[in-house]
Design an enzyme around this catalytic site. Structure first.
Site, PDB file in Angstrom:
ATOM      1  N   TYR A 147      47.826  44.504  60.150  1.00  0.00           N
ATOM      2  CA  TYR A 147      49.299  44.497  60.111  1.00  0.00           C
ATOM      3  C   TYR A 147      49.838  45.935  60.104  1.00  0.00           C
ATOM      4  O   TYR A 147      50.817  46.251  60.777  1.00  0.00           O
ATOM      5  CB  TYR A 147      49.773  43.736  58.868  1.00  0.00           C
ATOM      6  CG  TYR A 147      51.252  43.865  58.585  1.00  0.00           C
ATOM      7  CD1 TYR A 147      52.201  43.336  59.456  1.00  0.00           C
ATOM      8  CD2 TYR A 147      51.707  44.531  57.447  1.00  0.00           C
ATOM      9  CE1 TYR A 147      53.565  43.453  59.198  1.00  0.00           C
ATOM     10  CE2 TYR A 147      53.062  44.655  57.182  1.00  0.00           C
ATOM     11  CZ  TYR A 147      53.984  44.119  58.056  1.00  0.00           C
ATOM     12  OH  TYR A 147      55.333  44.251  57.802  1.00  0.00           O
ATOM     13  N   SER A 194      61.349  48.718  51.204  1.00  0.00           N
ATOM     14  CA  SER A 194      61.791  47.834  52.292  1.00  0.00           C
ATOM     15  C   SER A 194      62.434  46.558  51.746  1.00  0.00           C
ATOM     16  O   SER A 194      62.027  46.048  50.692  1.00  0.00           O
ATOM     17  CB  SER A 194      60.571  47.457  53.136  1.00  0.00           C
ATOM     18  OG  SER A 194      60.861  46.330  53.945  1.00  0.00           O
ATOM     19  N   GLN A 197      65.844  50.365  51.774  1.00  0.00           N
ATOM     20  CA  GLN A 197      66.060  50.081  53.199  1.00  0.00           C
ATOM     21  C   GLN A 197      66.623  48.678  53.361  1.00  0.00           C
ATOM     22  O   GLN A 197      66.097  47.706  52.826  1.00  0.00           O
ATOM     23  CB  GLN A 197      64.731  50.204  53.958  1.00  0.00           C
ATOM     24  CG  GLN A 197      64.820  49.801  55.427  1.00  0.00           C
ATOM     25  CD  GLN A 197      64.407  48.344  55.652  1.00  0.00           C
ATOM     26  OE1 GLN A 197      63.566  47.814  54.938  1.00  0.00           O
ATOM     27  NE2 GLN A 197      65.019  47.698  56.639  1.00  0.00           N
ATOM     28  N   TYR A 214      67.730  45.499  55.796  1.00  0.00           N
ATOM     29  CA  TYR A 214      67.823  44.724  57.030  1.00  0.00           C
ATOM     30  C   TYR A 214      69.056  43.856  56.877  1.00  0.00           C
ATOM     31  O   TYR A 214      69.249  43.232  55.822  1.00  0.00           O
ATOM     32  CB  TYR A 214      66.614  43.811  57.207  1.00  0.00           C
ATOM     33  CG  TYR A 214      65.392  44.473  57.788  1.00  0.00           C
ATOM     34  CD1 TYR A 214      65.468  45.262  58.930  1.00  0.00           C
ATOM     35  CD2 TYR A 214      64.145  44.279  57.204  1.00  0.00           C
ATOM     36  CE1 TYR A 214      64.334  45.847  59.465  1.00  0.00           C
ATOM     37  CE2 TYR A 214      63.003  44.862  57.740  1.00  0.00           C
ATOM     38  CZ  TYR A 214      63.109  45.649  58.873  1.00  0.00           C
ATOM     39  OH  TYR A 214      61.986  46.230  59.405  1.00  0.00           O
ATOM     40  N   THR A 269      68.332  49.911  58.745  1.00  0.00           N
ATOM     41  CA  THR A 269      67.472  49.843  59.934  1.00  0.00           C
ATOM     42  C   THR A 269      68.195  49.130  61.071  1.00  0.00           C
ATOM     43  O   THR A 269      68.675  48.003  60.903  1.00  0.00           O
ATOM     44  CB  THR A 269      66.139  49.146  59.597  1.00  0.00           C
ATOM     45  OG1 THR A 269      65.483  49.916  58.595  1.00  0.00           O
ATOM     46  CG2 THR A 269      65.239  49.036  60.819  1.00  0.00           C
ATOM     47  N   ARG A 273      53.506  41.577  67.815  1.00  0.00           N
ATOM     48  CA  ARG A 273      52.221  42.251  67.634  1.00  0.00           C
ATOM     49  C   ARG A 273      51.120  41.211  67.786  1.00  0.00           C
ATOM     50  O   ARG A 273      51.047  40.242  67.023  1.00  0.00           O
ATOM     51  CB  ARG A 273      52.166  42.928  66.255  1.00  0.00           C
ATOM     52  CG  ARG A 273      53.097  44.122  66.130  1.00  0.00           C
ATOM     53  CD  ARG A 273      52.954  44.805  64.792  1.00  0.00           C
ATOM     54  NE  ARG A 273      53.255  43.918  63.694  1.00  0.00           N
ATOM     55  CZ  ARG A 273      54.479  43.680  63.207  1.00  0.00           C
ATOM     56  NH1 ARG A 273      55.524  44.287  63.740  1.00  0.00           N
ATOM     57  NH2 ARG A 273      54.652  42.863  62.204  1.00  0.00           N
ATOM     58  N   LYS A 317      68.542  54.273  60.567  1.00  0.00           N
ATOM     59  CA  LYS A 317      67.144  54.371  61.011  1.00  0.00           C
ATOM     60  C   LYS A 317      66.918  53.611  62.312  1.00  0.00           C
ATOM     61  O   LYS A 317      67.366  52.470  62.448  1.00  0.00           O
ATOM     62  CB  LYS A 317      66.245  53.783  59.913  1.00  0.00           C
ATOM     63  CG  LYS A 317      64.766  53.699  60.248  1.00  0.00           C
ATOM     64  CD  LYS A 317      63.977  53.289  59.021  1.00  0.00           C
ATOM     65  CE  LYS A 317      62.485  53.316  59.262  1.00  0.00           C
ATOM     66  NZ  LYS A 317      61.998  52.168  60.030  1.00  0.00           N
ATOM     67  N   HIS A 361      60.326  52.629  65.131  1.00  0.00           N
ATOM     68  CA  HIS A 361      59.726  51.662  64.213  1.00  0.00           C
ATOM     69  C   HIS A 361      58.183  51.746  64.271  1.00  0.00           C
ATOM     70  O   HIS A 361      57.495  50.729  64.205  1.00  0.00           O
ATOM     71  CB  HIS A 361      60.203  50.241  64.555  1.00  0.00           C
ATOM     72  CG  HIS A 361      60.394  49.356  63.355  1.00  0.00           C
ATOM     73  ND1 HIS A 361      61.617  49.094  62.786  1.00  0.00           N
ATOM     74  CD2 HIS A 361      59.501  48.667  62.601  1.00  0.00           C
ATOM     75  CE1 HIS A 361      61.470  48.279  61.755  1.00  0.00           C
ATOM     76  NE2 HIS A 361      60.196  48.005  61.613  1.00  0.00           N
ATOM     77  N   ARG A 401      56.387  49.528  66.836  1.00  0.00           N
ATOM     78  CA  ARG A 401      56.221  48.104  66.528  1.00  0.00           C
ATOM     79  C   ARG A 401      57.299  47.237  67.154  1.00  0.00           C
ATOM     80  O   ARG A 401      57.257  46.021  67.028  1.00  0.00           O
ATOM     81  CB  ARG A 401      56.241  47.912  65.002  1.00  0.00           C
ATOM     82  CG  ARG A 401      55.103  48.620  64.318  1.00  0.00           C
ATOM     83  CD  ARG A 401      55.330  48.748  62.827  1.00  0.00           C
ATOM     84  NE  ARG A 401      55.099  47.550  62.076  1.00  0.00           N
ATOM     85  CZ  ARG A 401      53.920  47.117  61.669  1.00  0.00           C
ATOM     86  NH1 ARG A 401      52.852  47.801  61.986  1.00  0.00           N
ATOM     87  NH2 ARG A 401      53.793  46.035  60.960  1.00  0.00           N
TER      88      ARG A 401
HETATM   89  C1  LIG Z   1      53.132  47.961  58.198  1.00  0.00           C
HETATM   90  C2  LIG Z   1      54.497  48.480  58.528  1.00  0.00           C
HETATM   91  C3  LIG Z   1      55.604  47.775  58.067  1.00  0.00           C
HETATM   92  C4  LIG Z   1      56.887  48.259  58.341  1.00  0.00           C
HETATM   93  N1  LIG Z   1      57.978  47.615  57.815  1.00  0.00           N
HETATM   94  C5  LIG Z   1      59.206  48.161  57.948  1.00  0.00           C
HETATM   95  C6  LIG Z   1      60.321  47.611  57.267  1.00  0.00           C
HETATM   96  O1  LIG Z   1      60.206  46.644  56.527  1.00  0.00           O
HETATM   97  N2  LIG Z   1      61.529  48.204  57.463  1.00  0.00           N
HETATM   98  C7  LIG Z   1      61.697  49.290  58.272  1.00  0.00           C
HETATM   99  O2  LIG Z   1      62.808  49.783  58.421  1.00  0.00           O
HETATM  100  N3  LIG Z   1      60.642  49.830  58.909  1.00  0.00           N
HETATM  101  C8  LIG Z   1      59.418  49.315  58.759  1.00  0.00           C
HETATM  102  N4  LIG Z   1      58.340  49.902  59.374  1.00  0.00           N
HETATM  103  C9  LIG Z   1      58.531  51.130  60.149  1.00  0.00           C
HETATM  104  C10 LIG Z   1      58.399  52.367  59.246  1.00  0.00           C
HETATM  105  O3  LIG Z   1      59.491  52.480  58.383  1.00  0.00           O
HETATM  106  C11 LIG Z   1      58.332  53.654  60.070  1.00  0.00           C
HETATM  107  O4  LIG Z   1      59.384  53.674  60.990  1.00  0.00           O
HETATM  108  C12 LIG Z   1      56.993  53.823  60.798  1.00  0.00           C
HETATM  109  O5  LIG Z   1      55.936  53.333  60.009  1.00  0.00           O
HETATM  110  C13 LIG Z   1      56.747  55.272  61.125  1.00  0.00           C
HETATM  111  O6  LIG Z   1      55.584  55.418  61.860  1.00  0.00           O
HETATM  112  P1  LIG Z   1      54.137  55.819  61.244  1.00  0.00           P
HETATM  113  O7  LIG Z   1      53.638  54.575  60.591  1.00  0.00           O
HETATM  114  O8  LIG Z   1      53.381  56.207  62.436  1.00  0.00           O
HETATM  115  O9  LIG Z   1      54.358  56.925  60.236  1.00  0.00           O
HETATM  116  C14 LIG Z   1      57.058  49.420  59.127  1.00  0.00           C
HETATM  117  C15 LIG Z   1      55.927  50.102  59.591  1.00  0.00           C
HETATM  118  C16 LIG Z   1      54.662  49.648  59.288  1.00  0.00           C
HETATM  119  C17 LIG Z   1      53.471  50.416  59.778  1.00  0.00           C
END
Ligand SMILES: Cc1cc2nc3c(=O)[nH]c(=O)nc-3n(C[C@H](O)[C@H](O)[C@H](O)COP(=O)(O)O)c2cc1C
Length: 381
Positions: free
Chosen positions: A25, A107, A128, A130, A156, A165, A252, A276, A279
């Protein structure tokens, strides 16, 4: 055990300690994962400028993000299901960030709730948001973040609908995990993780269960989250959220200069250049490659932060050199957490801090405030 010297060592250890569905994940991007990979790869293309015989004593990485003092320009990014990488993960990561003097961002989709994190920290953390269709729930979340004295709201914008994914679909990801033979096997092979998870009662989305009107149990939670992200979210919504929150606001998920201009007009305190973590829109450009264009468009109007692909202190320094006032790390701290709990998050931060400090010195700078495009080979005259 092998020595842990960089973030990839922590990642390797997390892979051995966290059940596959939760490790995957974290370590995944949308569809082909092309943007996920580009986020990391594009940092390696940026080269540094070596300088010599410059006084390198008394170095400082201290700076501010949205006016708040930070010991280095790094914050922990909001990540969903963090309490599934390690029991009570959000609480542990928040404590590690607090001890380090950097912001932790909780989050909306966390396992530990706003109140859980507030109960184990003494300084304000960031929250953060949503925006869900159930607006009453959103208003309530904002009020809970205020009551917990959160010192910034990170809104966000890039998840109005969910990217796909493949790994999560193949693994049948859910929190808590289902009890099929496949899932039981994934957990049974990670006994340390299981023992800690049995020692906590925090195993589901605690910001939501008991707070959203129609969510009473696990099956109603699944149905609720699947249809709650709001595809009609607009710039108008940013206005009422800003007003209801009334505190520092960070937007964001900005990746385009046109959107950055719109964001600057909202009067928010900062934007995060982000896709993100690769993702959402697979095929989008990497965050670091978009940073200079966004700085050129709005750098004089709003504070600009960046996330995506940072795996070392050198990457942080490169982002700062290109104009980011601060950065966020997602996976690096998740790997630390999965590998060694709170100590692993601290170790991830130590690694990044040391790499940034040495790099800054070897580029001939003593203060992070002096790091600009002149430390980059391609920009130097
Ligand atoms: C496992 C995972 C869960 C994430 N969940 C959220 C989330 O709940 N809310 C959000 O704004 N971004 C979420 N993100 C994005 C992160 O805030 C961030 O933008 C991203 O991880 C940055 O990239 P990096 O993992 O390469 O540092 C998530 C990222 C990952 C890897």
């Amino acid at each position: 055990m092998t020595q842990i010297l960089d973030i990839s060592d922590l990642k390797a250890l997390a892979r051995r300690r966290v059940p596959k569905l939760f490790f995957d994940y974290a370590d995944s991007g949308a569809w082909t994962e092309g943007t996920y990979r580009a986020n990391e790869e594009d940092f390696t293309k940026i080269k540094l400028r070596q300088r010599v015989l410059v006084d390198m004593t008394n170095r400082s990485l201290e700076t501010t993000m949205i006016g708040q003092k930070v010991s280095m320009p790094v914050a922990l990014a909001p990540t969903g299901l963090t309490g599934m990488q390690h029991a009570d993960g959000e609480m542990l990561a928040a404590q590690a960030a607090e001890a380090y003097g950097i912001p932790f961002t909780l989050s909306t989709m966390s396992i530990c709730s706003i109140e859980d994190v507030a109960s184990v920290t003494t300084k304000p953390f960031w929250f953060q948001l949503y925006v869900m269709r159930e607006r009453e729930f959103v208003l309530n979340l904002i009020d809970r973040a205020k009551a917990a004295k959160c010192s910034a709201l990170v809104l966000t914008l890039d998840l109005q609908i969910l990217g796909q994914r493949h790994k999560d679909l193949r693994n049948g990801l859910s929190a808590p995990p289902r009890m099929t033979p496949k899932h039981l096997w994934m957990m049974a092979t990670r006994p340390g993780w299981c023992m800690k998870m049995l020692g906590t009662n925090r195993r589901t989305f605690r910001n939501i269960v008991g707070h959203a009107k129609s969510v009473t149990d696990l099956s109603s939670l699944h149905a609720w989250t699947a249809e709650q992200f709001d595809p009609q979210l607009s710039w108008k919504d940013v206005e009422w959220i800003k007003e209801r929150w009334g505190g520092p606001l960070i937007l964001k998920g900005i990746l385009d200069p046109e959107d950055a201009k719109m964001a600057a007009k909202t009067g928010a305190d900062a934007i995060i250049v982000s896709n993100h973590g690769g993702r959402q829109l697979d095929g989008a450009l990497s965050s670091i490659s978009m940073l200079p264009k966004i700085i050129d468009a709005v750098g004089d109007q709003i504070e600009v932060h960046l996330d995506g692909g940072i795996r070392s202190g050198q990457d942080v320094l490169k982002a700062v050199a290109l104009g980011a006032k601060g950065t966020f790390i997602g996976r690096p701290f998740l790997y630390g957490l999965g590998a060694m709990g709170k100590d692993g998050v601290t170790l991830a931060l130590d690694i990044i801090r040391k790499e940034m400090d040495i790099t800054m010195a070897l580029c001939g700078k003593r203060n992070i405030a002096d790091v600009g495009r002149d430390v980059l080979a391609d920009y130097a005259r």
